[in-house]
Motif scaffolding. Sequence first.
Motif, short mmCIF file in Angstrom:
data_model
loop_
_atom_site.label_atom_id
_atom_site.label_comp_id
_atom_site.label_asym_id
_atom_site.label_seq_id
_atom_site.Cartn_x
_atom_site.Cartn_y
_atom_site.Cartn_z
N SER A 267 60.73 49.36 36.84
CA SER A 267 59.82 48.76 37.81
C SER A 267 58.53 49.55 37.94
O SER A 267 57.56 49.09 38.53
N SER A 268 58.50 50.76 37.37
CA SER A 268 57.29 51.57 37.50
C SER A 268 56.30 51.32 36.36
O SER A 268 55.26 51.96 36.30
N THR A 269 56.63 50.37 35.45
CA THR A 269 55.75 50.13 34.31
C THR A 269 54.34 49.76 34.76
O THR A 269 53.35 50.29 34.22
N GLY B 141 52.79 50.55 37.42
CA GLY B 141 52.14 51.75 37.93
C GLY B 141 51.61 52.62 36.81
O GLY B 141 50.51 53.17 36.89
N VAL B 142 52.42 52.75 35.74
CA VAL B 142 52.00 53.56 34.60
C VAL B 142 50.75 52.96 33.96
O VAL B 142 49.78 53.66 33.68
N ALA C 53 47.75 53.55 36.15
CA ALA C 53 47.29 54.93 36.11
C ALA C 53 46.63 55.24 34.77
O ALA C 53 45.64 55.98 34.71
N LEU C 54 47.16 54.66 33.69
CA LEU C 54 46.54 54.87 32.38
C LEU C 54 45.12 54.30 32.38
O LEU C 54 44.21 54.89 31.82
N LEU D 144 47.64 60.76 39.95
CA LEU D 144 48.13 59.38 40.03
C LEU D 144 48.96 59.04 38.80
O LEU D 144 50.04 58.45 38.89
N LEU D 145 48.45 59.44 37.61
CA LEU D 145 49.16 59.14 36.37
C LEU D 145 50.51 59.85 36.36
O LEU D 145 51.54 59.26 36.03
N SER E 253 53.14 58.10 38.56
CA SER E 253 53.78 56.91 37.98
C SER E 253 54.57 57.26 36.73
O SER E 253 55.64 56.73 36.51
N ALA E 254 54.00 58.15 35.90
CA ALA E 254 54.67 58.46 34.63
C ALA E 254 56.00 59.16 34.87
O ALA E 254 57.00 58.84 34.22
N TYR F 1 58.47 56.63 36.05
CA TYR F 1 58.87 55.79 34.92
C TYR F 1 59.91 56.50 34.06
O TYR F 1 60.98 55.97 33.78
N GLU G 67 63.19 56.99 35.89
CA GLU G 67 63.97 55.76 36.05
C GLU G 67 64.71 55.39 34.78
O GLU G 67 65.79 54.82 34.82
#
Lengths: 359, 290
Positions: A333-335, A337-338, A341-342, B99-100, B103-104, B107, B110
Amino acid sequence: MTATVDRVEDAAVRPPDDDRRHRLVAAIGVPVAALVVALVAGGILMGVEGVAPMSVYGEVLRGVFVLDGGLRDTAVVATPLLLLGLGLAVAYRARVFTIGAEGQYIVGAVAATGWATAEGVRGWPGPVLVLTSLMVAVAAGACWAAVTAGLNARFGASVVITSLLLNYVAAALLAWAVRVGIRDPGAFTPQSRPIGAAGLPEVPGPAIHLGFVLALAAVPLAGVLLARSRFGYRVEVLGAGKEVLGAGEARPARVTLAVLAVCGALAGLAGYVEVAGVTERVTPDFATGYGYTAIIVALLGRLRPTGVLIAAFALAALSTGFDAAERGYEIPSSTAGVVQALVVVFFVAGDALAHRMGR
Amino acid sequence: METLLTLATLTAAVRLAVPVAMAALGELVSERAGVLNLGLEGMMLSGGLAGYLVTLESGSPWIGILGGLAVGAFCGAVFAVLVVVVQANQIVTGLAFTLLALSATTYLYERSYAIGQSPPRIPRLSMPPLVVLVLVALVVVWFVLNRTTAGLVLGAAGEAPEAVDALGYRVDRVRFAATVAGGALGGLAGAMLVCGPLGLFVQNVTAGRGWVALALVVFARWRPVPCVLGALLFGFCDAAQLRLQGTATAVPYEVFLALPYLVTLVALMVRARDSRTPRALAVPFVRGGT
């Protein structure tokens, strides 16, 4: 508008009106390229995971444009991002690097909910309640931001650090408010009373709450404020350098305060709009990081109101679309967000590179 | 108040202070060289996840900590490429980096365990060696900055980069090295948090400790020993909050939740206006002037 704004923004780095076309390409090209490269990188990531990226992206697009309510959900997510992003854009233009939008958003929401559900106020007629709650939220957000301005002016404390620390204080305030302060006595879990008549009605037609219209209206307002008003002028001058402003007629500390207050007011408004249009009450997990995503929105939007509008929708579409895609595909589910951010990392790097090549 | 001054609270204070102290020392190194690393929180998170995953694979939290150090150094290098080589805005880049990383790491974490299972715990390190590690880092940072030529050049790069350049040193290389070293300590700090007291990783496990470390560097006026003392003060507030959460007090426990941040804010009021700020902090250096 863009011409004046460009000139002041880049005045420190290069002579005015130097090859405008080149700069226009960089202004639009870099964010777009960053988005594309981030999507490609996200695709590679999914490919490594063994999921076909093209079908995931197809599902993302379908989730936004085809599925029932996709566009509506996108607009709902874009609403707080837009309001928060506009405020941050104003601040960053003045080179006041606040990251306190998240805290101001929380404080705005809690204050407005507290007001609208207070004994004696609760029974007021809807329109009055909406208007007063809105004002409470705006004032609360602005006051919270003013703390940062005060610490900066009086003690020279870094805006970046104080605004961020205040976010954690706001989070503690939220925890206390829903547990004790404005708790719904009838509820088992900590949460506020429903905001009731202070809720924002839906606009007939697209079935989306009135806050969206408010956010859209804020775009041209911010544009006019920045390009045509004395305040906008001072924002640009402060952005060009404190000394310049100090040499002129305005005090840098005053302008910093005004800039942060505007940012906080918009963030507080966003908080109220989210409660009144979407969540209906404040819960412990009310804050979902919109205040941080809005930083990306402001940067990608090139700190211009129209740009912020486009960026808010692009990022909202990413999150709505990925929500839909997660139902069909096995992706974390964090894809989203990644990928988001990228986008910002590529944007920052690309921007710096473009500046170097332009020199 | 006397209930707070128990051995248990003080032990907890040290436990909570250790990662913050290490991160603050890392930030101190890069800031003295003129690089404001707002990516510190992200580097701690990355180091923390690396510590968790490496420990999970290897079975040894010590190797995990080394993994955190290495990933932190790598993050520092990436950040240095952006702000020293490409000369992107340090504030914006730092924010973007954090921020990156947020999230990274979420990810990667998870997908490190199957959905529906609870994530495995890792063997934990006891406190004494971690405290020793901080003290060693403190002595090394202090010694290098104050007693070696390298440290002198590093400090000068943040104070008067033109002078460093005129003496024949490469400012960009000095800053690059300082940022990598700072990132390494930041990553190590995250790994010490995860492999030490916690023994597990969760989303946003650092919960703003990197930002507290950043504030501590200002509070400590860019000196190593006050950095560690400031971290102890933070640790004590944090411990007090945890201790009072369970007990019925007249003061709501959320006050103590906010207390470490409020104390840091107050500390900034006392110490922010200071001539010890490196003069070229967050100012990119271009040879031959801008």
